[in-house]
Design a protein around this motif. Structure first.
Motif, PDB file in Angstrom:
ATOM      1  N   SER A  53      69.217  44.661 -34.558  1.00 39.90           N
ATOM      2  CA  SER A  53      69.447  45.209 -35.900  1.00 39.90           C
ATOM      3  C   SER A  53      69.312  44.174 -37.006  1.00 39.90           C
ATOM      4  O   SER A  53      68.805  44.493 -38.082  1.00 39.90           O
ATOM      5  N   ASP A  54      69.740  42.948 -36.760  1.00 41.07           N
ATOM      6  CA  ASP A  54      69.688  41.951 -37.837  1.00 41.07           C
ATOM      7  C   ASP A  54      68.916  40.688 -37.456  1.00 41.07           C
ATOM      8  O   ASP A  54      68.804  39.765 -38.263  1.00 41.07           O
ATOM      9  N   GLY A  55      68.390  40.643 -36.234  1.00 45.53           N
ATOM     10  CA  GLY A  55      67.601  39.490 -35.815  1.00 45.53           C
ATOM     11  C   GLY A  55      68.407  38.232 -35.544  1.00 45.53           C
ATOM     12  O   GLY A  55      67.826  37.154 -35.355  1.00 45.53           O
ATOM     13  N   SER A  56      69.725  38.362 -35.512  1.00 44.71           N
ATOM     14  CA  SER A  56      70.533  37.172 -35.241  1.00 44.71           C
ATOM     15  C   SER A  56      70.275  36.685 -33.819  1.00 44.71           C
ATOM     16  O   SER A  56      70.019  37.473 -32.913  1.00 44.71           O
ATOM     17  N   THR A  68      62.338  28.992 -28.748  1.00 42.68           N
ATOM     18  CA  THR A  68      62.529  29.901 -29.868  1.00 42.68           C
ATOM     19  C   THR A  68      62.386  31.337 -29.382  1.00 42.68           C
ATOM     20  O   THR A  68      61.360  31.688 -28.796  1.00 42.68           O
ATOM     21  N   ILE A  69      63.399  32.143 -29.648  1.00 42.96           N
ATOM     22  CA  ILE A  69      63.347  33.559 -29.297  1.00 42.96           C
ATOM     23  C   ILE A  69      62.961  34.350 -30.540  1.00 42.96           C
ATOM     24  O   ILE A  69      63.365  34.025 -31.661  1.00 42.96           O
ATOM     25  N   SER A  70      62.158  35.390 -30.331  1.00 46.24           N
ATOM     26  CA  SER A  70      61.762  36.243 -31.447  1.00 46.24           C
ATOM     27  C   SER A  70      61.491  37.643 -30.921  1.00 46.24           C
ATOM     28  O   SER A  70      61.409  37.865 -29.716  1.00 46.24           O
ATOM     29  N   LYS A  71      61.361  38.572 -31.858  1.00 46.32           N
ATOM     30  CA  LYS A  71      61.116  39.960 -31.461  1.00 46.32           C
ATOM     31  C   LYS A  71      60.216  40.633 -32.461  1.00 46.32           C
ATOM     32  O   LYS A  71      60.424  40.506 -33.671  1.00 46.32           O
ATOM     33  N   ASP A  72      59.207  41.309 -31.960  1.00 46.88           N
ATOM     34  CA  ASP A  72      58.307  42.103 -32.782  1.00 46.88           C
ATOM     35  C   ASP A  72      58.733  43.557 -32.618  1.00 46.88           C
ATOM     36  O   ASP A  72      58.453  44.180 -31.590  1.00 46.88           O
TER      37      ASP A  72
END
Length: 126
Positions: A53-56, A68-72
């Motif tokens: 929801s907030d990319g935290s 580094t973790i990320s989400k598309d």
């Protein structure tokens, strides 16, 4: 919920890899996802986690500063960019998700997520 990891392989020390986790089937908009790993003879441990929801994000000591973790969200895919890999990073890496764990930190604390992928092998060796 269905999770499929990809991107593992053999890499030399100091090298980089990017893991992907394609997710499908979520019925809630707010969930957490994370990467865990398990080396032979060791317990499964959290690596990095992210809240949808907030990319935290939350990183454990083993990954802080190198991964580094990320989400598309458009592709429903989570990534783990791993740099400066060390032989100690050799493990099977798992993608996990949970609908009810509230924070990325809580998700990473213990491998108790409701949904898991099949894992992808990462080997760091010269």
């Amino acid at each position: 919920v269905h999770l499929v990891e990809s991107g593992g392989g053999l890499v030399q020390p100091g090298g980089s890899l990017r893991l992907s986790c394609a997710a499908s089937g979520f019925t809630r908009d707010d969930y957490v996802m994370g990467w865990f790993r398990q080396a032979p003879g060791k317990e499964r441990e959290g690596v990095a986690c992210i809240k949808s929801s907030d990319g935290s994000t939350w990183y454990t000591d083993s990954s802080k500063g190198r991964f580094t973790i990320s989400k598309d969200n458009d592709k429903n895919t989570m990534y783990l960019q791993m740099n400066s890999l060390e032989p100690e990073d050799t493990a099977v890496y798992f993608c996990a998700a949970d609908d009810y764990i509230l924070t990325a930190q809580a998700m990473c604390a213990f491998p108790v997520g409701d949904y898991w992928g099949q894992g992808t092998q990462v080997t760091v060796s010269s």
